[in-house]
Design an enzyme around this catalytic site. Structure first.
Site, PDB file in Angstrom:
ATOM      1  N   ARG A 433      -1.109  11.654   1.868  1.00 28.38           N
ATOM      2  CA  ARG A 433      -1.632  10.723   2.866  1.00 28.38           C
ATOM      3  C   ARG A 433      -2.254  11.467   4.043  1.00 28.38           C
ATOM      4  O   ARG A 433      -3.240  11.006   4.612  1.00 28.38           O
ATOM      5  CB  ARG A 433      -0.526   9.803   3.367  1.00 28.38           C
ATOM      6  CG  ARG A 433      -0.106   8.738   2.377  1.00 28.38           C
ATOM      7  CD  ARG A 433       0.905   7.774   2.959  1.00 28.38           C
ATOM      8  NE  ARG A 433       1.288   6.763   1.976  1.00 28.38           N
ATOM      9  CZ  ARG A 433       0.680   5.589   1.822  1.00 28.38           C
ATOM     10  NH1 ARG A 433      -0.348   5.293   2.591  1.00 28.38           N
ATOM     11  NH2 ARG A 433       1.088   4.729   0.917  1.00 28.38           N
ATOM     12  N   GLU A 463       5.937   9.636  -3.035  1.00 25.08           N
ATOM     13  CA  GLU A 463       6.232   8.199  -3.105  1.00 25.08           C
ATOM     14  C   GLU A 463       6.460   7.802  -4.556  1.00 25.08           C
ATOM     15  O   GLU A 463       5.924   8.421  -5.484  1.00 25.08           O
ATOM     16  CB  GLU A 463       5.093   7.384  -2.503  1.00 25.08           C
ATOM     17  CG  GLU A 463       4.870   7.679  -1.023  1.00 25.08           C
ATOM     18  CD  GLU A 463       3.786   6.798  -0.404  1.00 25.08           C
ATOM     19  OE1 GLU A 463       3.465   5.741  -0.990  1.00 25.08           O
ATOM     20  OE2 GLU A 463       3.267   7.168   0.666  1.00 25.08           O
ATOM     21  N   GLU A 474      -4.893   0.432  -2.028  1.00 18.17           N
ATOM     22  CA  GLU A 474      -4.563   1.003  -0.725  1.00 18.17           C
ATOM     23  C   GLU A 474      -5.217   2.367  -0.551  1.00 18.17           C
ATOM     24  O   GLU A 474      -5.670   2.725   0.547  1.00 18.17           O
ATOM     25  CB  GLU A 474      -3.045   1.135  -0.540  1.00 18.17           C
ATOM     26  CG  GLU A 474      -2.710   1.639   0.850  1.00 18.17           C
ATOM     27  CD  GLU A 474      -1.224   1.698   1.138  1.00 18.17           C
ATOM     28  OE1 GLU A 474      -0.862   2.033   2.278  1.00 18.17           O
ATOM     29  OE2 GLU A 474      -0.430   1.425   0.224  1.00 18.17           O
ATOM     30  N   ASP A 534     -13.399  -2.265   2.607  1.00 15.51           N
ATOM     31  CA  ASP A 534     -13.637  -2.715   3.981  1.00 15.51           C
ATOM     32  C   ASP A 534     -14.559  -1.704   4.653  1.00 15.51           C
ATOM     33  O   ASP A 534     -14.127  -0.858   5.431  1.00 15.51           O
ATOM     34  CB  ASP A 534     -12.312  -2.828   4.734  1.00 15.51           C
ATOM     35  CG  ASP A 534     -12.505  -3.342   6.159  1.00 15.51           C
ATOM     36  OD1 ASP A 534     -13.594  -3.876   6.443  1.00 15.51           O
ATOM     37  OD2 ASP A 534     -11.583  -3.186   6.978  1.00 15.51           O
ATOM     38  N   HIS A 743       4.314  -7.507  -5.325  1.00 12.07           N
ATOM     39  CA  HIS A 743       3.776  -6.675  -6.394  1.00 12.07           C
ATOM     40  C   HIS A 743       2.258  -6.677  -6.199  1.00 12.07           C
ATOM     41  O   HIS A 743       1.549  -7.541  -6.719  1.00 12.07           O
ATOM     42  CB  HIS A 743       4.131  -7.236  -7.767  1.00 12.07           C
ATOM     43  CG  HIS A 743       5.596  -7.173  -8.094  1.00 12.07           C
ATOM     44  ND1 HIS A 743       6.324  -6.011  -7.997  1.00 12.07           N
ATOM     45  CD2 HIS A 743       6.465  -8.134  -8.521  1.00 12.07           C
ATOM     46  CE1 HIS A 743       7.577  -6.235  -8.361  1.00 12.07           C
ATOM     47  NE2 HIS A 743       7.699  -7.524  -8.667  1.00 12.07           N
ATOM     48  N   CYS A 745      -0.013  -4.887  -7.339  1.00 12.37           N
ATOM     49  CA  CYS A 745      -0.813  -4.677  -8.543  1.00 12.37           C
ATOM     50  C   CYS A 745      -1.188  -5.999  -9.202  1.00 12.37           C
ATOM     51  O   CYS A 745      -2.220  -6.092  -9.878  1.00 12.37           O
ATOM     52  CB  CYS A 745      -0.042  -3.825  -9.549  1.00 12.37           C
ATOM     53  SG  CYS A 745       0.522  -2.235  -8.884  1.00 12.37           S
TER      54      CYS A 745
END
Length: 777
Positions: A433, A463, A474, A534, A743, A745
């Site tokens: 990240r 993660e 994400e 975005d 969830h 996904c």
């Protein structure tokens, strides 16, 4: 042939049939008809062939030498304008006009070759079905004679279209009002024969042939006319159009757009009941609707269940439609005529591209069958005609296309693993990240092009989340946010429009070009994997990606202040321009350093004045949108094309590509509520579900976007609106203090059955404000 926006490699070819010859296929369908034979086919109202005396009268009429209307209008000043229309269709000497409009009118309506020149006034003077059908038979027996009918009387339209379109429409309305059903069937036979002659024995005068085509197309019943074997007439008329030389097809398009070009159409939206616009003149889209109505009817007909059973829901549902199953009705010929109109509209900008979308096709198209057929060398598919497809349908085509590629790469990976060792069947990115851009750039640079067509899987180091779609969403949101931030110095946002554009740099560094190339790949990967981003790129970026030239208007979104300043130059007087003392040399900022650029050779010594100000504006706009960022955009496009260069994306319009990348801006949570599916014992009437929608209804746009991000890992709205999201709310136990989870996904929100409205509000707000990161639950 006029170039269309459709994939030309797949357009069914329409070959010209030789003159006075006939193909075996057409011979089995209908007899060959020549002009001389067609005259004998003119029926009387009772159904009998015309008598010998009538035939002699027709022949004698064709031999009479009387001055035609077109030549007399040119020779006689008093026949100019609307004056000649008062001669009730006379094409003879204007001096023979009788004051009372008496018996001489019908005789004067014949030209020097015996050809009757039809007008609505002349048709209105004919008495009874027999006379009307006989006179029209003379005209329809020769396309060149038909083409000289309804001459243009409007001086404004004369240069654009030689046919008085409104008079043709009045004539057809008059015929329908004053004749019997039998006479209308005779008119159908005359029309069928006229089209057959143009197909088999084309007129040598191409301009006249287009006039005749226009007159026949204006018949309100043209889409209903059939041959004896029940095949429709309109595709054959379309074949006549498609067999014309390119310049003649362009001429017909100009006829269609005549009223639009002259501004005589007040509204481009036809009235639902009448099909007419607010103006009195036939507009471009009304001609398009002639072809569109045929496509709509045949598509809806094919979608009807073969034998609907009231007891069986599945059998009564509309069927999905493939174009190859409609080949018997020659629908591709009609679609190709629409392609001509779409191509003309793309060049001249008469109506929005969305005006060509066909609702029936988009509702019933079987994309799972159409996409593979489109990929075949000679496949027949609705995908060959992208102007018919809405953005929602095109995004579905791209999704299926991507799935086919992913499945192919998955199978190839297994075969390669059998012979050359272990091969990963997915495109896997392992990133940190805190170092998203560096890690992603390094890993993508090592991948081969075929690896980029595999299904993407993202894993954040440290993660536990397993990527089934939510993690990659994400990932894209975070990395796009980093790439467009000011710390990388690639893009700069305009303070007024908030659109991002490339920083102007004379010599961008290698590292910067690699990061720009990465950005193009990221956007391509997002499109390929169906992820909405975005990002705030101006519309001109999507135009340039699709090879559409930028214009001065495109500068408005990138730099509104500069656009306003340049357009002000057009309104300045000579003295005001002289006072500016401006040359063709401009200054721009290059990472804090002021540089100069000459817009033209020796621009520093060329003074801006009234004569060259348009050149100044054009060159300035070209510098800002093209030259100042040429290297940067070339890398950006290369990265994007590496993923999407060969996909169906290239057939989209720029505004459609923008929707595909960024999604819609309409946060219609009412549509989301209506389409939401409930699971685990919940239903729309469950108390906690009522609490949920009540709380969400109180949210502003910011909280709504955060809710979307929490539940789906994206705060963007898919093409077609939130009703296309496939959102699920599932029960996650009884009343407790647990936070809602999701969830991402699968777009599933797991909601405990909270006991009160206040508790649900507090728990939901806590969850959506802390929604970054993944774990195993």
């Amino acid at each position: 042939m006029v170039e269309s926006s459709e994939p030309s490699r797949k357009r069914p070819r329409v070959g010209r049939r030789p003159r006075h010859s006939q193909s075996p296929a057409s011979s089995s369908m209908r007899p060959m008809v020549t002009r001389s034979q067609a005259q004998a086919l003119t029926l009387r109202p009772g159904g009998e062939p015309p008598s010998t005396a009538a035939g002699v009268e027709m022949e004698e009429s064709r031999k009479r030498k009387v001055g035609c209307m077109a030549s007399m209008r040119a020779e006689s000043p008093e026949c100019a304008g609307d004056g000649c229309e008062a001669t009730v269709g006379s094409a003879g000497n204007c001096d023979s006009q009788q004051e009372d409009g008496g018996e001489g009118d019908s005789e004067d309506a014949e030209s020097s070759h015996g050809d009757i020149i039809l007008t609505s006034s002349y048709i209105g003077e004919l008495q009874g079905d027999q006379e009307l059908v006989a006179k029209m038979g003379l005209v329809f027996s020769d396309p060149c004679t038909l083409a000289r009918s309804f001459p243009q009387t409007n001086p404004e339209l004369a240069a654009q279209c030689p046919v008085d379109v409104e008079d043709v429409r009045r004539a057809y309305a008059c015929i329908k009002a004053k004749t019997t059903d039998k006479a209308m069937r005779d008119l159908q036979l005359l029309t069928v024969n006229a089209v057959a002659m143009m197909s088999l024995d084309p007129c040598d005068e191409h301009d006249n042939q287009m006039n005749a085509v226009l007159i026949l197309l204006l018949n309100p019943s043209i889409t209903e006319y059939t041959h004896d074997d029940s095949t429709f007439l309109l595709p054959e008329l379309c074949s006549v159009i498609l067999n014309q030389p390119s310049e003649q097809k362009s001429l017909l398009m100009r006829y269609f757009a005549a009223a639009d070009h002259l501004g005589l159409v007040q509204s481009s939206t036809p009235d639902a009941a009448s099909g007419r616009t607010e103006g009195d003149h036939m507009c471009f889209m009304q001609y398009a609707n002639i072809f569109q109505s045929f496509v709509t009817r045949e598509t809806n007909r094919a979608a009807k269940p073969v034998a609907p059973q009231p007891s069986s829901v599945s059998e009564s549902m509309p069927k999905k439609v493939c174009l190859h199953s409609l080949s018997g009705c020659s629908l591709p010929l009609v679609a190709q005529c629409l392609a001509l109109m779409n191509s003309y509209n793309t060049t001249h900008g008469i109506v929005p591209h969305s005006a060509f979308y066909n609702d029936a096709v988009n509702e019933h198209i079987d994309t799972k069958e159409e996409v593979p057929r489109f990929r075949m060398p000679k496949g027949v598919s609705f995908c060959n005609y992208p102007f018919l497809l809405s953005p929602t349908t095109k995004s579905e085509v791209i999704r299926i296309e991507s799935m086919i590629h992913m499945r192919t790469e998955l199978q190839d990976s297994f075969f390669r693993a059998m012979f050359s060792g272990v091969t990963c069947p997915y495109l896997v990115l392992e990133v940190r990240r805190e170092s998203l851009v560096r890690d992603t750039l390094y890993q993508l640079d090592l991948k081969m092009s075929q690896d980029l067509r595999k299904q993407l899987k993202v894993r954040f180091v440290g993660e536990e989340g397993v990527d089934e779609g939510g993690v990659q969403k994400e990932f894209f949101q975070l990395i796009v946010r980093d790439v467009f931030s000011s710390k990388y110095g690639i893009f700069k946002a305009n303070n007024e429009s908030q659109y991002y554009w490339f920083l102007s740099q004379a010599s961008p560094t290698k590292d910067m070009l690699e990061e720009i190339w990465l950005t193009g790949q990221l956007i391509g990967l997002a499109v390929y994997n169906g992820v909405i981003l975005d990002i705030h790129l101006p519309p001109v970026m999507y135009k340039k990606l699709l090879g559409v030239s930028a214009t001065t208007e495109d500068l408005r979104e990138i730099d509104p202040e500069l656009y306003h300043g340049l357009t002000q130059l057009l309104r300045m007087s000579d003295d005001e321009l002289s006072f500016l003392e401006r040359s063709f040399e401009i200054e721009y900022d290059d990472l804090g350093r002021l540089r100069t650029h000459e817009l033209i050779p020796d621009g520093a010594s060329t003074i801006l004045d009234a004569e060259n100000r348009e050149l100044f504006i054009d060159r300035y706009v070209d510098f800002v949108l093209n030259k100042s960022c040429a290297k940067q955009f070339a890398e950006f496009k290369a990265g994007f094309d590496r993923i999407c260069g060969s996909s169906y994306v290239r057939y989209m319009q720029p505004q459609e590509l923008e929707l595909l990348v960024c999604g819609c801006s309409d946060l219609d949570f009412g549509a989301l509520e209506s389409s939401t599916v409930y699971d685990g014992g919940y239903s729309r009437t469950t108390k906690v579900i009522e609490y949920f929608w009540q709380v969400v209804g109180e949210f502003g746009d910011d909280l709504k976007r955060k809710l979307l991000f929490f539940a789906t890992s994206s705060d963007r709205v898919p093409i077609g609106g939130l009703s296309k999201l496939q959102f699920v709310i599932a029960k996650n136990g009884g009343d407790s203090d647990r936070l809602p989870t999701s969830h991402t996904c699968f777009n599933v929100l797991l909601l405990p059955e909270y006991s009160s409205l206040e508790k649900l509000r507090e728990r939901l707000l806590t969850a959506i404000h802390n929604s970054e990161g993944f774990g195993m639950i």
